[in-house]
Enzyme design. Structure first.
Site, short mmCIF file in Angstrom:
data_model
loop_
_atom_site.label_atom_id
_atom_site.label_comp_id
_atom_site.label_asym_id
_atom_site.label_seq_id
_atom_site.Cartn_x
_atom_site.Cartn_y
_atom_site.Cartn_z
N TYR A 71 0.87 -1.23 -0.05
CA TYR A 71 0.05 0.06 0.03
C TYR A 71 0.90 1.25 -0.05
CZ TYR A 71 -3.59 3.30 1.50
OH TYR A 71 -4.59 4.30 1.47
N HIS A 90 -12.10 0.69 -4.90
CA HIS A 90 -11.22 -0.01 -5.64
C HIS A 90 -11.77 -1.32 -6.20
CE1 HIS A 90 -7.45 2.32 -4.73
NE2 HIS A 90 -8.33 2.68 -3.69
N ASP A 94 -1.86 -1.39 -4.06
CA ASP A 94 -2.31 0.04 -4.29
C ASP A 94 -1.29 0.83 -4.64
OD1 ASP A 94 -3.38 2.49 -4.71
OD2 ASP A 94 -4.69 2.48 -2.79
#
EC number: 3.1.11.2
Length: 270
Positions: free
Chosen positions: A116, A260, A159
């Protein structure tokens, strides 16, 4: 020969969306799922529904922010919290600490990293410098992994909070002067490719207009105003085994979705 199905998904609070996530895992027959933005501590993670489906779970979460996890039904070995050299971050009046943004495990013979990447916030925010330093440290560490073993099957997934190409956002004019599309961020993403970690999904999902994230506000999803910021990057040995890739846009629909969509690949087994 069956393929190993590996996915990544920023779930935007696993406690809020555990039913959606486990339902999709069962329907899509996913073998390994890397999750980001779990937004809970290790003790709060809803492990039981995953165990009931036959998945082992590794998670690192320190508070209601960040948090990464890996769920696997093909083994979960050599779990590693954070990558070597991962930068620290300090909030106001707090000591610097390594945030819950990286988790590695070996699943079905593939070294999977759930990542992340920091958001960056604004171009003049200290978090932006932190983001660039974080990406540079990841690149240096990943390069070292391949120097040690050029044939290692490694997946860097998650991500990335970067839209590497103009076609990866719905409007470059809208994002002008913002994070995610700045040249330093894009160079940092390209540096991963220079280190031999390639986007293995894009060949199966060419753009423009192919996104993985749509903000909850302003009806961005029905207006098709999104960003492509979630990626699966593969080492050379892994990239050679990818037989399919997709963005599961349907999972952005329905009741209480994450902002997402999952990104999925099929990896041919040795």
């Amino acid at each position: 020969m069956t393929a190993l199905r590996l996915a990544t998904w920023n779930v935007n609070s696993i406690r809020t969306r555990v039913d959606r996530v486990t339902d999709w895992l069962a329907r899509a027959e996913v073998d390994v799922l890397a999750m980001q933005e779990t937004k809970c501590t290790d003790a709060q993670f809803p492990t039981l529904p995953f165990h009931e489906l036959g998945y082992e779970v590794a998670h690192v979460g320190l508070n209601q922010w960040n948090g990464v996890a890996i769920a696997s039904r093909v083994g979960l070995d050599n779990v590693e919290i954070g990558f070597p050299g991962q930068p620290t971050w300090a909030k106001a009046d707090a000591d610097p600490a390594v945030e819950a943004r990286a988790l590695g495990a070996t699943c079905g013979g593939v070294r999977v990293w759930s990542l992340y990447v920091p958001n960056g916030r604004t171009l003049d925010d200290p978090h932006y410098t932190y983001k660039l330093n974080w990406l540079a440290a990841l690149r240096d560490t990943a390069e070292g992994w391949l120097r040690d073993d050029p044939s290692a099957p490694i997946a860097l997934v998650g991500d990335w909070n970067i839209a590497p190409e103009d076609d990866d956002v719905w409007s470059m004019e809208f994002f002008e002067g913002s994070t995610h599309v700045s040249e330093p961020e894009r160079r940092a993403f390209q540096a991963m490719a220079d280190a031999q970690f390639l986007d293995v999904v894009r060949p199966f999902t060419p753009g423009p207009g192919v996104y993985t994230y749509w903000d909850y506000t302003q009806l961005r999803f029905p207006k098709k105003q999104g960003m492509r910021i979630d990626f699966i990057l593969g080492s050379p040995a892994l990239a050679a085994r990818i037989s399919h890739g997709e963005i599961v846009r349907e999972e952005r629909k329905g009741k209480s979705p994450s902002d997402h969509a999952p990104v999925l690949v099929e990896i041919q087994r040795d």
